[in-house]
Enzyme design. Structure first.
Site, PDB file in Angstrom:
ATOM      1  N   ASP A 152      59.261  86.355  25.231  1.00 17.39           N
ATOM      2  CA  ASP A 152      60.144  87.170  26.067  1.00 17.39           C
ATOM      3  C   ASP A 152      59.594  88.590  26.174  1.00 17.39           C
ATOM      4  O   ASP A 152      59.331  89.222  25.148  1.00 17.39           O
ATOM      5  CB  ASP A 152      61.555  87.214  25.474  1.00 17.39           C
ATOM      6  CG  ASP A 152      62.234  85.856  25.494  1.00 17.39           C
ATOM      7  OD1 ASP A 152      61.851  85.014  26.328  1.00 17.39           O
ATOM      8  OD2 ASP A 152      63.158  85.642  24.681  1.00 17.39           O
TER       9      ASP A 152
ATOM     10  N   ARG B 170      71.535  70.431  30.197  1.00 18.88           N
ATOM     11  CA  ARG B 170      71.635  71.384  29.090  1.00 18.88           C
ATOM     12  C   ARG B 170      71.926  72.751  29.680  1.00 18.88           C
ATOM     13  O   ARG B 170      71.379  73.118  30.721  1.00 18.88           O
ATOM     14  CB  ARG B 170      70.333  71.427  28.292  1.00 18.88           C
ATOM     15  CG  ARG B 170      70.315  72.511  27.208  1.00 18.88           C
ATOM     16  CD  ARG B 170      69.030  72.478  26.397  1.00 18.88           C
ATOM     17  NE  ARG B 170      69.017  73.551  25.416  1.00 18.88           N
ATOM     18  CZ  ARG B 170      68.363  74.705  25.555  1.00 18.88           C
ATOM     19  NH1 ARG B 170      67.651  74.926  26.665  1.00 18.88           N
ATOM     20  NH2 ARG B 170      68.401  75.632  24.620  1.00 18.88           N
TER      21      ARG B 170
ATOM     22  N   HIS C 249      57.867  80.317  22.599  1.00 19.12           N
ATOM     23  CA  HIS C 249      58.919  79.300  22.609  1.00 19.12           C
ATOM     24  C   HIS C 249      59.024  78.682  23.999  1.00 19.12           C
ATOM     25  O   HIS C 249      58.444  79.178  24.958  1.00 19.12           O
ATOM     26  CB  HIS C 249      60.262  79.877  22.150  1.00 19.12           C
ATOM     27  CG  HIS C 249      60.732  81.065  22.934  1.00 19.12           C
ATOM     28  ND1 HIS C 249      60.194  82.334  22.798  1.00 19.12           N
ATOM     29  CD2 HIS C 249      61.714  81.200  23.866  1.00 19.12           C
ATOM     30  CE1 HIS C 249      60.809  83.178  23.590  1.00 19.12           C
ATOM     31  NE2 HIS C 249      61.735  82.511  24.265  1.00 19.12           N
TER      32      HIS C 249
ATOM     33  N   HIS D  37      56.266  80.696  26.447  1.00 24.21           N
ATOM     34  CA  HIS D  37      56.238  82.124  26.770  1.00 24.21           C
ATOM     35  C   HIS D  37      56.807  82.921  25.604  1.00 24.21           C
ATOM     36  O   HIS D  37      57.492  82.379  24.736  1.00 24.21           O
ATOM     37  CB  HIS D  37      57.068  82.418  28.027  1.00 24.21           C
ATOM     38  CG  HIS D  37      58.538  82.228  27.816  1.00 24.21           C
ATOM     39  ND1 HIS D  37      59.116  80.972  27.696  1.00 24.21           N
ATOM     40  CD2 HIS D  37      59.556  83.124  27.661  1.00 24.21           C
ATOM     41  CE1 HIS D  37      60.422  81.108  27.494  1.00 24.21           C
ATOM     42  NE2 HIS D  37      60.707  82.398  27.465  1.00 24.21           N
TER      43      HIS D  37
END
EC number: 1.14.11.-
Length: 365
Positions: free
Chosen positions: A226, A290, A280, A224
């Protein structure tokens, strides 16, 4: 189709995960995506210290990165290390709570804030392997973060709210400093974008990516761009952020002393397409969770997003129509799953809406 409940305490140890979390071949990660992307390391303190040579170098590096892929890292940013440590501890404290307790802040359909477990309420396939907690932050309302946390999670979580109120205040400060750099690099002056975002209405998001026993078939966050203006991300020491550039996926290695910064769709429009909002994603692993802290700088809801006139001429016509952040946010929450074409599709949607309104006007007079 029955929507799965994403409970990390249950699913992180299972290999027979629900099919909705499996991504198609060609979209799922591959082992060769571990090649590192070397992004510029920007000394923001040097830029703002008055050192002309340092400022010129920072301006050059940021401009080159933003025209290429929109990613860079910032050091010497003035964020207290203990505040960062507190913010990461609070991520652990929240996401290790039992699922029913986290669901007290459950994100409602069509809204951008609240707790979401893999967005199972929004999407039916290609679900992200993650949990998030999102909330608004506005410099004009210093109590907003604490009030939201206490109202949704209870008085026992006031300290969590206080930590993130301080963190968001620092992120707003840093983002305005970065806006000075972006303005200088685009040739519109340091003050232009800083003034535009001084009254920002931003979003803070805590991300938690549990271990997954099928990490090459799932994604923590799908590909996607942002939709926001600027993202300031602090990663823990577990890698997972990948950027698509030069035709392949490449990783940005975590640095404890650095923030990863990337351009979003809204700023791409503010730069008239000069600076890129890059594709990204986040990958997961089978061993350890994470965590990351993401601050999304956004304009005030009804502020008109348009580039300065100096970035528009015969050779560089308007790339996108005027819009407000409220309209783009509503579009991504109610009509369209953010991906690599969000701004393009949104721009077409705006034009269609405007044409529809114009077509109705004669009949209404």
């Amino acid at each position: 189709m029955v929507r799965p409940v994403f409970d990390a305490a249950v699913l992180s140890g299972r290999s027979d995960i629900p099919s909705q979390f499996i991504w198609p071949e060609g979209e799922s990660p591959t082992p060769d995506a571990a090649e590192e992307l070397h992004v510029p390391l920007i000394n923001i303190g040097g830029m703002l210290s008055g050192d002309a040579a340092a400022a010129a170098e920072v301006t050059r590096l940021v401009g080159e990165a933003c025209e290429r892929h929109g990613f860079f890292q910032v050091v010497n940013h003035g964020i207290d290390a203990e505040l960062l440590a507190d913010a990461h501890r609070c991520v652990d404290n929240f996401f290790t709570m039992p699922l029913p307790e986290k669901q007290r802040a459950l994100r409602r359909p069509g809204e951008s804030c609240g707790y979401a477990s893999s967005f199972t309420g929004r999407f039916a396939s290609k679900l992200p392997w993650k949990e998030t907690l999102s909330f608004r932050s506005c410099p004009s309302d210093p109590a907003l973060v604490v009030d939201y946390i206490v109202a949704t999670l209870g008085e026992d979580h006031r300290r969590l709210g206080e930590v993130y109120a301080r963190y968001c205040s620092e992120m707003s400060r840093l983002s305005l400093e970065i806006m000075e750099v972006l303005g200088e690099s685009l040739g519109v002056g340091r003050a232009h974008y800083r003034r535009f975002f001084e009254g920002n209405d931003s979003i803070m998001r805590l991300n938690y990516y549990p271990p997954c026993q099928r990490p090459l078939e799932t994604l923590g966050t799908g590909p996607h761009c942002d939709p926001t203006s600027l993202t300031i991300l602090h990663q823990d020491n577990v890698g997972g952020l990948q950027v698509h550039t030069e035709g392949r996926w490449r990783s940005i290695r975590p640095r404890a002393d650095a923030f990863v910064v990337n351009i979003g769709d809204t700023f791409m429009a503010l730069s008239n397409g000069r600076y890129k909002s890059c594709l990204h994603r986040a990958v997961v692993n089978s061993r350890v969770p994470r965590k990351s802290l993401a601050f999304f700088l956004c304009p005030e809801m009804d502020k008109v997003v348009a580039p300065p006139g100096t970035l528009v001429d015969a050779s560089n016509p308007r790339a996108y129509p005027d819009f407000t952040w409220r309209s783009l946010l509503d579009f991504t929450q109610k009509h369209y799953r953010a991906d690599m074409k969000t701004l393009e599709v949104f721009s077409s949607w705006i034009v269609q809406q405007q044409q529809g309104q114009l077509a109705l006007q004669p009949a209404m007079t």
